[in-house]
Design a protein around this motif. Sequence first.
Motif: not given
Length: 408
Positions: A259-262, A330-341, A360-362, A392-393
């Motif tokens: 659940n973190s960015s590749q 929105i950049n998915e650096a981590f799912a935690s921040m993506a869900v929060y945002c 998924a993409l990196g 992005m963060c």
Amino acid sequence: MTDRLRSVLTHLNSIASPRDKLLQKNPDDVVITLAIRTPLCKYKSGALKDTTLDGITFRMLEAVRAKLDLDPAAVDDICLGNVRDGKAAYYCRAAALAAGFPNTVAAHSSSRFCSSGLTATAHIANEVSSGLIDVGIAIGAEMLSEGNDRLDRPFVDEILSNPEAADCMLPMGITSENVAEQFNVSREEQDRYAVESYRRAEAAQRAGWFDDELVPITVKKDGKDITITQDEIRYGTTYEKVAKLKPSFQENGRSTPGNSSQITDGAAAVVLMKRSKALELGQPILAKYVGAAIAGLPPRIMGIGPTLAIPKLLSRYGLDLHKDIDIVEINEAFASMAVYCRDTLKLDWNKMNPRGGAIALGHPFGMTGVRQIVCGLSEARRTKQKVLLTSMCLGTGMGMAGLFVSEQ
């Protein structure tokens, strides 16, 4: 133009909605005439594992020159967004010369953590808008296979004595755990978000949605020439598989490899000029660059940056995130921040990262800001939508956002 017609146009403009005003076309608009990227390849094992930053920058600029349909001498400046390598400016200048741009074309680099690519785009756009240059290229590139990007020593004691300044040394994974804990983002929410990112990326690749944004490049891997044509995406990811993974950063943590960015390598580029110049040179206009915004926040929860940068940017143009924006990257650096945002901004998840995101993409740090533009504009073309928002963060506690209007 008669006084009466001018009066009518002024009146119509005064009653136009903010979105209508955004869609208007003017000769001084900064526009994007080319938007392309390399495939994204997995860290240390993928097709780009033996390629260096100067190598990928050369290949990216070579692809731009081949697709430009313009005398390379018409380009005035090139900016390479990169996070990890202090020699990026050297590489950009040398790669441009080797790729066939004459020595009259200037080059430099920009570094602002994960927004380096968007920062490079803003730099070139501002140079165009101010009249400093007529035509420019913004690149974002990162070769994470080359090594670690962490600080090689602690800060000096005077900095470390300030707790918030000392937090700038926190590993990004720990900031993800801080966001999850402080804002109560559960492990299950993160895993389910990640699985959807994988599903969307797989579906997009199978449907060929990425094809018009990709340029094949030939590189050496294990001493042999190979040509890369597609992103390296993991197929068949399920919730059950992701839920079994162990935490990456702390015992009983919520952030995992799933659940973190590749960790990924890649590069992307956009060409910018004024609308009047594009028409003069017969260039296709893909989109209008509208503007960007940057915001700061506590370093320990850097992941929530988009929730500050996005409202700051949209307020400048009187735009409503829900009514006026068609696609949100929105950049998915981590799912935690993506869900929060997603949840804090009350985003329609169908609008957010419709082709999947960095989980998924990196997330090649310097590439991400340009990759989002390239991918978002491709999606806008496919779906005939108009307004693209990217965000992005950033490490050390910042957020950045960019706004674009698709014209295809």
